[in-house]
Design an enzyme around this catalytic site. Sequence first.
Site, PDB file in Angstrom:
ATOM      1  N   LEU A 531       0.952  -0.947  -0.345  1.00 54.15           N
ATOM      2  CA  LEU A 531       0.041  -0.351   0.069  1.00 54.15           C
ATOM      3  C   LEU A 531       1.056   1.620   0.024  1.00 54.15           C
ATOM      4  O   LEU A 531       0.417   1.966  -0.848  1.00 54.15           O
ATOM      5  CB  LEU A 531      -0.584   0.096   1.313  1.00 54.15           C
ATOM      6  CG  LEU A 531      -1.865  -1.232   1.430  1.00 54.15           C
ATOM      7  CD1 LEU A 531      -2.540  -0.874   2.651  1.00 54.15           C
ATOM      8  CD2 LEU A 531      -3.015  -1.174  -0.304  1.00 54.15           C
ATOM      9  N   GLY A 532       2.180   1.747   0.707  1.00 52.81           N
ATOM     10  CA  GLY A 532       2.768   2.326   0.787  1.00 52.81           C
ATOM     11  C   GLY A 532       4.356   2.019   1.709  1.00 52.81           C
ATOM     12  O   GLY A 532       3.917   1.021   2.156  1.00 52.81           O
ATOM     13  N   GLY A 534       5.319   3.922   4.815  1.00 58.20           N
ATOM     14  CA  GLY A 534       5.190   5.114   5.683  1.00 58.20           C
ATOM     15  C   GLY A 534       6.816   5.154   6.546  1.00 58.20           C
ATOM     16  O   GLY A 534       7.629   4.839   5.811  1.00 58.20           O
ATOM     17  N   PHE A 536       7.878   4.259   9.539  1.00 61.93           N
ATOM     18  CA  PHE A 536       8.239   2.960  10.391  1.00 61.93           C
ATOM     19  C   PHE A 536       8.580   1.554   9.145  1.00 61.93           C
ATOM     20  O   PHE A 536       8.711   0.740   9.989  1.00 61.93           O
ATOM     21  CB  PHE A 536       7.358   2.910  11.547  1.00 61.93           C
ATOM     22  CG  PHE A 536       7.564   4.851  11.987  1.00 61.93           C
ATOM     23  CD1 PHE A 536       8.735   5.284  13.036  1.00 61.93           C
ATOM     24  CD2 PHE A 536       6.372   5.512  11.770  1.00 61.93           C
ATOM     25  CE1 PHE A 536       8.428   6.041  13.630  1.00 61.93           C
ATOM     26  CE2 PHE A 536       6.587   6.583  12.338  1.00 61.93           C
ATOM     27  CZ  PHE A 536       7.843   6.729  13.211  1.00 61.93           C
ATOM     28  N   GLY A 537       8.225   1.995   8.392  1.00 65.36           N
ATOM     29  CA  GLY A 537       8.619   0.616   6.947  1.00 65.36           C
ATOM     30  C   GLY A 537       7.405   0.150   6.279  1.00 65.36           C
ATOM     31  O   GLY A 537       6.514   1.129   6.143  1.00 65.36           O
ATOM     32  N   ASP A 650       4.159  13.998  14.169  1.00 63.69           N
ATOM     33  CA  ASP A 650       4.672  13.186  12.906  1.00 63.69           C
ATOM     34  C   ASP A 650       3.439  13.679  11.830  1.00 63.69           C
ATOM     35  O   ASP A 650       2.441  12.536  11.324  1.00 63.69           O
ATOM     36  CB  ASP A 650       4.726  11.796  11.825  1.00 63.69           C
ATOM     37  CG  ASP A 650       5.634  11.739  10.897  1.00 63.69           C
ATOM     38  OD1 ASP A 650       5.697  12.628  10.579  1.00 63.69           O
ATOM     39  OD2 ASP A 650       5.964  10.889  10.468  1.00 63.69           O
TER      40      ASP A 650
END
Length: 838
Positions: A531-532, A534, A536-537, A650
């Site tokens: 999906l993408g 982020g 953090f991973g 964030d």
Amino acid sequence: MGLTFTYWLIKSSKEQKAMDIFASVLLSSSLLLFCFVFSDAADSITQSQSLKDIETTTLVSKDGGFVLGFFSPGNSTNRYLGIWYHKIPGKTVVWVANRANPITDLSGVLNVNSSGSLVLLGQNSTFAWSANQTKEARNLVVQLLDSGNLVLREENKENPENYLWQSFDYPSDTWLAGMKLGWDLRIGLDRRLTAWKSPDDPSPGELSWGFELHNYPEIVMKKGSKKLLRSGPWNGNFFSGMPELQATPLYNFTFVSNKSEVYFMFEMIKKSAITRAVLNQSQEQYQRYMWIENKEEWSKFLYLPKDKCDSYNLCGPFGNCITGEAPVCQCVEGFKHKSLETWNPEEWYKGCERSKKLSCQDKIGFDQFSGLKMPDTTHSLLNESMSLNECRVKCLSMCNCTAYSNSDTRNGGTGCAMWFGDLIDIRQMTANKQDANSQEVYIRMPDSGQVLKNKQKRRVIVIVVVAIAVVFGVLLIPYCIWKRKSLRDNMENNVMLDQNIEFQSEDIEVPFFSLATIVTATNNFSTDNKLGEGGFGLVYKGTLTDGHEIAVKRLSRSSIQGLNEFKNEVILIAKLQHRNLVRLLGYCIEGEEIMLIYEYMPNGSLDSFIFDKTRANVLDWSMRFNIICGIARGLLYLHEDSRLRIIHRDLKASNVLLDSKMNPKISDFGMARIFGGDQTEGNTDRVVGTYGYMAPEYAIDGLFSVKSDVYSFGILLLEILSGKKNRRSFHPSQGLNLVAHAWNLWKDGKPFELIDTCLEENCILLEFARCLRISFLCLQQHHEDRPNMSSVVMMLHGESSLPEAKEPTSLVGKKFSSSSKNQSPSTNEITVTLLEAR
Ligand SMILES: *[C@@H]1O[C@H](CO)[C@@H](O)[C@H](O)[C@H]1NC(C)=O
Ligand SMILES: *[C@@H]1O[C@H](CO)[C@@H](O)[C@H](O)[C@H]1NC(C)=O
């Protein structure tokens, strides 16, 4: 040469239709005369002069804003005398003289005749129109003023009091600044707007907009004699049912109601801004437009009716229209639906009746209601010198008096308004529910003690709840202390003790997902499922065997400090539940894999909408406003309402996800905690966040607090309003960032130029301007100057006033004063982690 020149003039006058006929007549003769008259238009004519269609003579106001001349509307060839904006292309006509009496050729002539009347003559010198002035006078001048008002006056008398006639007293479909809408009771003059029949025909259509002269006057939009929309009476600050018609940073409103006049008028604060209100026959709307200079177009920023509940008397007598409820028609408390069995939309108009019949002999009282639009004032009485108590006594003494209220909410409430018979066209005004200026209305009820006043009822509930809590608490506290002590004694490991106790005592379990489940669900982390990425991973979409869709965030093991702490954090964060937060469903720790499992959001992230030219069209203003309010509420929950005080650190457009109904949900909250930064405020060496969204004190000094989230919210707000990223070089020629660009536009009085183009059609500029001001407040350089999220939420809903903002600040495009070598301003799109920033 001469010919070309004339042709150019004709073109530029944009009077094509007249010109085609005109050109043939003209080419042979009086070339020079025409050029002279045309280029040197005056703003007035005297008694010996005239304005002739055949000569295309016009009057142009001194400042060049308006023209008076002859024109043909739409596809019609009929000729009318009218006023339009001089500098605005496309001829936006604001007033027409001979609305219902067109001249069919170019014979129209306007002059002041020998008997001192302003007349428009048509074919064979018949009257097409004349100004019905009241006084006779000599040495007359007809002048087009800068306001767009055409006046007839004596030569040396420029005082408005001395006008013999003015077009502002006889509006067409357009309401201009400085024009009184309403009544001059001394001469029985009713200034009301009437729509054009069609774009080709300016004759008065059925639709009208003006004051109904009840005891307690209100503006009504009517179609023929049928009411379509009602403003509600003026309560000192605004019309009770239309807070939209209030003063704004752009214009002031004045309402006057006395023995000689009842009128409403607006005046521009920024004189350079051009706005007009118009009655639109085909849409059956009152619309307010503003001219957007750099786009060369009219932008509609307000229209009424705005929703279903604005429709006159939708819910019948004693019905209360509540937008967003199903059905929208509810009954005022103490009343029940008249047609309970056959209750369907077609029968709403039947309305409600008293749950308990009331006769004149019954003992009665009054129940207080807040936040309602005042009922139709057709059968009302107004006494501005009576107090609320006198009002009550008076209403009590009259059997058919159904309700009373203060007529003016200023100064703690003054005056008395009374309603008789059925109460019609009530709606719930959500925006002003808690407003100190809210008008309370007191409705006649049987005094049986059965129906408690709203407030009393609430008070009783609170007292009961508190009483139960106290009794329960007295019993519970010793038990808890005992339980806690025994737990503590049994516990060897004291780390995270308090939190552990909390879980054990509440038995909340966060599902643990096995790696096998996740691997199956995500098709072994196939790239198709990605999906993408982020901060953090990587994030994958997964489908569980039962069909549930999930989003899996795969973290990197190396960034997790301790497994136990990690688990504790996950369990804590899973307990945060709010409709504007993405729900954490569970976690998975196996071998090297650490994953968080979230609910899946079908519409993806906000940035994929607002920054994408085509997808941005999906988000109209009401959706955007809903998204803004949702993010604010989610953040407020994190900051203040949840048991943990969470600073997101964030917040950005890609961290706001949209569910199937486009409701916003904040994701990635609590990541800072998971990654070991468990303080709630203070100073950190690890700066997590995204350049461009970071508050100055956080990016430079590593200082974070709820106010650094507020700053990020401010940036996000600007991005949603403008559809643009807060990039370094937002304005190529000036090197401005989005914040500075928005502030400059605001300072120059052109805030609406910031609007994302796809928004303009339906944007409610009042809300837009409010959001913009809130973003400036959030972007203050010093964190103590920024509001907290509860204030932001209140300001968004118009429930608290907005302080003036100082110039906002943004780091984008500025030099960092940090010594770090890890970041450079050019990487402003990526998430940066500043290690040892100082
Ligand atoms: C105007 O006068 C002409 C000739 O005198 C006549 O034919 C025409 O019908 C008249 N038009 C009107 C509108 O009275
Ligand atoms: C009426 O509204 C429609 C749609 O907003 C618009 O296209 C049209 O120009 C409006 N007419 C007037 C007279 O403003």
